[in-house]
Design an enzyme around this catalytic site. Structure first.
Site: not given
Lengths: 43, 524
Positions: B76, B141, B169, B252, B254, B301-302, B327, B449
Site C-alpha cells: 500500500h 516501505w 522519476s 526525508h 522524498e 529525526h526518523h 512552512t 503501527r
C-alpha cells in the site's frame, strides 16, 4: 531575427546538453554512495 | 555544417488507437497518461488500505494472516508513494509546466514517453510480487535490513521495481529542469515564473539528489542478499543502521518531493478564488528553496531511537524544527492572499482550504515528533501513522484533487459537475478526519503501527478509524464519477475558465489544443 522553429531547436540542443550533465550527476550520486559505503567498511 | 530546423511537430500528428498512447511524445498526452495511471493506482493502493482497516476493525485476527497484513501495509505504502502521488504530480507537471511557461512541449519529448512507460511495468512488477511464493515484501516501505532480506522470491523483483520507479522519476525530473531552464517564453524571468513551475523546479533538483541514494541503498541490499557482500550485516563487518541513514537521506527529501508540488498547486488555486495576486511571491519562492535545503539535513529525526550522540539528537531536532519557519511563511502568505479578497468557494478552493487547515495540523504533529525525548514515546506508534497521513492525504492528495478540479476544464474543455465536486469534497474531508484523527489518540495510548492485532482498549478508536476509511474509499468513487462525467461532456469551458484566473495557461482555448505556443508568447 531567428525563426521560431530555429529558436526552439537551439533551445532543445541546449536542453539536451544540460540533461546529459544532470544524468551524469545522478549516476555519480548513485555510485558515490555505494563507493562511500564500501570505504566505510561494508561489503 | 548547416542545420535545417524542422518544424517542431512535423512528425507529431496523433496516431489512432492504442498506438497513439504508446508512441506519443506530446506533453498533454503524457500528462493524461500519468494522471490516469495515478488514478488507477489510487484505487489499487486504496484497496490495500481497505484490507488493512478491515483487519483492524476489531481486535483479534479475522480476515487475513499477519504475514499478508504486513504485505498489504508495505505494498500500500510503496504504491501510494511511488505509483500514485508522485505520478499524479508528474502528470500535472507534464500537462501544465509547458502551458505555464509558454513552451511548445517538454524539452525532451521521447525521454518523456520513456519516463512514463517505465511506470506501469514497475508497478505491475511490484503488485505481482504478492502472487509469488512467500508473498510480497512485508518489511514496511522503508525496506530495513535484516527484515527485508527475509522476503521470499519477491525480493529481487521488489528491488528491480524500486530501481525502475526511481529511474522513471529521475528522467522526468531531468526533463522538467531542462524544460524550465531552457524553454521559458521570452520575458519570463525566473522570478516571474508561476509558483507551480517553481515548486517543481526545486522538487526536480531534490529528486535528482535523493533518488540515486535510494537506488544505491537497494542495490546494496541486493548484493548483500545475492553476491556475498555485508554492507548491512554486522556479522560481516557491516551495519544495519547504515541502511537507515541511506534510506532516510532519500526518505526525508522524498516527503518534500511529494508536498512541494502540492504547495505549488495551492499557490495557484488560492489567488484565483481570492481574486488577488499571491501575497509575498518572492518569499514563497525562497521559502520553497529553504524547505528543500533543510529537508536534506534532517533525515536522522526518523532514527532517534536507534541511538545517537546527544549533539546529533540536538542537531536533528533543531534543524527539523527550523522547517516550521519557511512552512509558516507559506501558510501566512496563503492566509494573507485571502485577506480582504473576493472569495468564492468552488471545489478547488474548498480542497485548498482543507489543505491549509489539515496540512498545518499534520505539520504540528510533525513538530511534536521532532522533539527527540518525546519521539522515544511516539516512535513506531499510530501517532506517526496519523501524522504522515495528515501530511500526505490531507496535504498532498487534497492539493492534487484541488488541482484536478482547477485544471480539468482546461484539459477536457468541459466544466466538471460542481455538485458532485462538492459532495466529493465534503465526504472526503469528513471521512479523512474520522479515519486519521482517532489514530493520534491510539498512538499516544501506545498502539504500535504495522500490527494486525491489538489490545482491547484500542478497539473503539480502531473501529471509528476503519469506518472512516471505508467512507473515504467509497467517496473516491464519486471523484471517479465526476472525472468520467467531465471527460464525456458538460458545460463548455471558456479559455479563462475562472474569472480570477491569471497566467499563460488561461490564454489558450479550452480544451488546450494539441500544440500550443509553437511561437513563444512574450511575457511583459
Amino acid at each position: 531575427m531567428m525563426r521560431p522553429e530555429e529558436h526552439n531547436e537551439r533551445r532543445r540542443v541546449r536542453a539536451r546538453r544540460m540533461a546529459l550533465l544532470l544524468g551524469v550527476f545522478a549516476a555519480g550520486v548513485y555510485l558515490a554512495y555505494i563507493a562511500f559505503s564500501l570505504l566505510s567498511g561494508g561489503a | 555544417m548547416v542545420t535545417v530546423a524542422a518544424p517542431a511537430h512535423a512528425h507529431d500528428a496523433p496516431r489512432s488507437g492504442v498506438l497513439r498512447w504508446i508512441t506519443t511524445t506530446n506533453h498533454k498526452d503524457i500528462g493524461t497518461l500519468y494522471l490516469l495511471f495515478s488514478l488507477v493506482m489510487l484505487f489499487v493502493g486504496g484497496a490495500m488500505a481497505m484490507v488493512v482497516r478491515l483487519e483492524l476493525f476489531k481486535p483479534g485476527l479475522q480476515w487475513v494472516s499477519p504475514a499478508f497484513f504486513n504485505q498489504m501495509t508495505t505494498v500500500h505504502a510503496l504504491i501510494m508513494v511511488f505509483g500514485m502521488i508522485m505520478p499524479a504530480f508528474a502528470g500535472f507537471a507534464n500537462w501544465m509546466i509547458p502551458l505555464l511557461i509558454g513552451a511548445p512541449d517538454m524539452a525532451l519529448p521521447r525521454l518523456n514517453n520513456w519516463s512514463f512507460w517505465l511506470l506501469p511495468f514497475a508497478a505491475a512488477l511490484l503488485v505481482l510480487t504478492l502472487f509469488l511464493p512467500g508473498g510480497g515484501p512485508a518489511s514496511g516501505w522503508t525496506l530495513y535490513p535484516p527484515l527485508v532480506l527475509q522476503t521470499g522470491q519477491a525480493f529481487p523483483f521488489v528491488i528491480f521495481a524500486v530501481h525502475l520507479l526511481g529511474i522513471s522519476s529521475i528522467l522526468a525530473s531531468i526533463n522538467i529542469i531542462v524544460t524550465i531552464m531552457n524553454l521559458r517564453a521570452p520575458g519570463m524571468t525566473l522570478l516571474k515564473m508561476p509558483m507551480f513551475a517553481w515548486t517543481w523546479l526545486i522538487t526536480a533538483y531534490l529528486l535528482i539528489i535523493a533518488m540515486p541514494v535510494l537506488a544505491g541503498g537497494v542495490t546494496m541490499l541486493l548484493t548483500d542478499q545475492f553476491f556475498g557482500t555485508s554492507f548491512f550485516s554486522a556479522a560481516g563487518g557491516g551495519d544495519p543502521v547504515m541502511f537507515q541513514h541511506i534510506f532516510w537521506f532519500f526518505g526525508h527529501p522524498e516527503v518534500y518531493i511529494i508536498i512541494l508540488p502540492a504547495f505549488g498547486i495551492v499557490s495557484h488555486i488560492i489567488p484565483t478564488f481570492s481574486r488577488k495576486p499571491l501575497f509575498g511571491y518572492e518569499t514563497m519562492v525562497y521559502a520553497t528553496a529553504s524547505i528543500a535545503f533543510l529537508s536534506m539535513i534532517v533525515w536522522a529525526h526518523h532514527m532517534f531511537t536507534t541511538g545517537m550522540p546527544l549533539a546529533g539528537e540536538m542537531f536533528f531536532m533543531l534543524s527539523t524544527m527550523l522547517i516550521a519557519v519557511p512552512t509558516g511563511v507559506k501558510i501566512f502568505n496563503w492566509t494573507a492572499t485571502m485577506w480582504r479578497g473576493s472569495l468564492s468557494f468552488e471545489t478547488p478552493m474548498l480542497f485548498a482550504l482543507a489543505f491549509l487547515f489539515m496540512f498545518t495540523l499534520g505539520g504540528f504533529s510533525g513538530l511534536m515528533l521532532a522533539i527527540a525525548p518525546a519521539d522515544f514515546q511516539y516512535h513506531d506508534t499510530y501517532f506517526v501513522v496519523a501524522h504522515f497521513h495528515y501530511v500526505l492525504v490531507a496535504g498532498a492528495l487534497f492539493a492534487a484533487f484541488g488541482g484536478v478540479y482547477f485544471w480539468i476544464p482546461k484539459w477536457t474543455g468541459h466544466m466538471y459537475d460542481e455538485r458532485l465536486g462538492k459532495l466529493h469534497f465534503w465526504l472526503t474531508a469528513i471521512f479523512t478526519n474520522v479515519t486519521f484523527f482517532p489514530q493520534h489518540f491510539l498512538g499516544l495510548a501506545g498502539m504500535p503501527r504495522r500490527i494486525p492485532d491489538y489490545a482491547t482498549q484500542f478497539a473503539p478508536f480502531n473501529a471509528m478509524s476503519s469506518i472512516g476509511a471505508f467512507g473515504l474509499g467509497a467517496a473516491q468513487l464519486i471523484f471517479l464519477w465526476a472525472v468520467i462525467k467531465c471527460i464525456r461532456g458538460g458545460v463548455s469551458a471558456s479559455a479563462q475558465v475562472w474569472d480570477g484566473a491569471v497566467g499563460l495557461e488561461w490564454t489558450v482555448p479550452s480544451p488546450a489544443p494539441r500544440h500550443t505556443f509553437d511561437e513563444p508568447p512574450h511575457v511583459p
